[in-house]
Enzyme design. Structure first.
Site, PDB file in Angstrom:
ATOM      1  N   CYS B  30       0.856  -1.200   0.149  1.00 13.10           N
ATOM      2  CA  CYS B  30      -0.064  -0.009   0.065  1.00 13.10           C
ATOM      3  C   CYS B  30       0.950   1.021   0.047  1.00 13.10           C
ATOM      4  O   CYS B  30       1.447   1.549   0.830  1.00 13.10           O
ATOM      5  CB  CYS B  30      -0.989  -0.230   1.195  1.00 13.10           C
ATOM      6  SG  CYS B  30      -1.513   1.487   1.765  1.00 13.10           S
ATOM      7  N   CYS B  33       0.235   3.953   2.670  1.00  8.44           N
ATOM      8  CA  CYS B  33       0.789   3.242   4.168  1.00  8.44           C
ATOM      9  C   CYS B  33       2.263   3.743   4.231  1.00  8.44           C
ATOM     10  O   CYS B  33       2.770   4.222   5.225  1.00  8.44           O
ATOM     11  CB  CYS B  33       0.689   1.862   4.399  1.00  8.44           C
ATOM     12  SG  CYS B  33      -1.286   1.392   4.192  1.00  8.44           S
TER      13      CYS B  33
END
Lengths: 274, 105
Positions: B30, B33
């Protein structure tokens, strides 16, 4: 790697910005959808770009792109989802990856179409803009993909591949997303499916979604004569700053934004070496 | 203090023992993230001794992610003695998180 300038968008404005960053001897990365997905690609004939009359939109785009490639511009296909500045560097997420640069040129065109009913309400609670980012959280569950680009089909395939039950809607006109605490169903153009996730894959994100604190007026990015926005190191060019939505205007603004971004990157470099 | 990486088995005890906790649900595939990661680390240092700042990898701990109804990452959940009272979804500047922590110290 780290770049001096990162350009979001590979149309006339973005490519012009990139060429002009290279003309100042700085490194630049262009992140964009495939060329064929640019709205200009479908223009049959552009007659008012000075000195290059009667070319098709596709031909213009190919020439612009070739020019940029020959100038040493780096390219990356993908969609920018987030941008954030930390310690004078802009970090930009592209799907599941990340790049960084001293300055950013926003040239992603205009986000066409308005938001659907329920889209904002369920964002993060079943509504997602990135299949490769959030797909894994929907493994083995039913989802709908609302695709507005050709690459959206690839993302739908990715979701099927990891085990999601995918219902694909190609360029739906009207959709409503409903649910309780999370998404339960979506109706597109009269067809309703029970799903736990809805992936909205549009060609471009609205500028204010990429940069939450960006100053925007009636949907267009606010810029000064240097094409600077209200955010440090962020410049904008082309359709995203407003009309006329035409090639020559985009190319001109791209030139200014590219030069301004290159100058900003040079100034940052001087500051750091001090 | 480094960010605490919590596993499902230790999660409940860890957050219940903390008067105030902030848990970042993330995964290494991600992009956003990854961008949030330095912020979470900085907050862990800033609030050392005042709040528990932890991370949960949703790939390694899918039960936890499901229990919290995490449907988009990064999702940051705030808890008081193990009870969720707020959450933030998506990449946000550090102040968005420190504001919640400050108001609940």
């Amino acid at each position: 790697m780290s770049y001096d300038v990162l350009v979001i968008g590979g149309g006339p404005a973005g490519l012009s910005a990139a060429v002009n960053v290279r003309a100042r001897g700085r490194s630049v990365l262009v992140v964009s959808n495939p060329l064929e997905e640019n709205p200009l690609w479908r223009a049959e004939k552009v007659d008012n770009h000075l000195g290059m009359p009667a070319l098709s939109g596709a031909e213009l785009l190919k020439r612009f792109r070739r020019h940029a490639e020959e100038s040493g511009v780096d390219f990356r296909e993908g969609k920018v989802l987030n941008a954030m500045r930390m310690e004078d560097i802009w970090y930009v997420s592209i799907g599941s990856d990340m790049e960084n640069a001293r300055a950013v040129v926003l040239a992603g065109g205009v986000a066409r179409g308005k938001k659907y009913l329920g889209e904002e309400e369920f964002l993060g609670r079943g509504v997602s803009y990135c299949a490769t980012c959030d797909g894994m959280l929907y493994r083995n569950r039913p989802v709908a993909v609302l695709g507005f680009t050709d690459t959206a089909k690839k993302e739908a395939d990715f979701l099927s591949g990891i085990g999601c039950g995918v219902t694909y809607f190609h360029r739906p006109k009207n959709c409503v997303i409903r649910g309780g605490s999370t998404v339960e169903e979506v109706t597109c153009d009269g067809e309703t499916v029970q799903v736990e996730g809805v992936f909205l894959l549009r060609p471009t994100m609205a500028p204010a979604e990429l940069f939450p604190e960006l100053a925007v007026e009636s949907g267009y990015v606010t810029v000064d004569r240097r094409m600077a926005t209200n955010l440090p190191g962020v410049f904008a060019a082309g359709d995203c700053t407003g009309g006329p939505l035409q090639v020559s205007k985009a190319v001109g603004e791209g030139l200014i934004a590219g030069q301004s971004a290159a100058a900003f990157a040079a100034e940052q470099e001087r500051k750091q070496s001090r | 203090m480094a960010v605490k990486h919590l596993k499902t088995t230790e999660f409940q005890a860890a957050v219940e023992a903390a008067p105030l906790a902030m848990v970042d649900f993330w995964a290494d595939w991600c992009g956003p993230c990854k961008m949030l990661s330095p912020t979470v680390e900085a907050l862990a240092e800033q609030y050392e001794g005042k709040a528990l700042v932890a991370k949960v990898n949703v790939d390694e701990e899918p039960e936890l992610a499901r229990a919290f109804g995490v449907m988009s990452i990064p999702t940051v959940v705030f808890l008081k003695n193990g009870r969720e009272f707020d959450r933030k979804v998506g990449l946000l500047p550090a102040q968005a998180f420190s504001k919640v922590l400050e108001e609940n110290l």
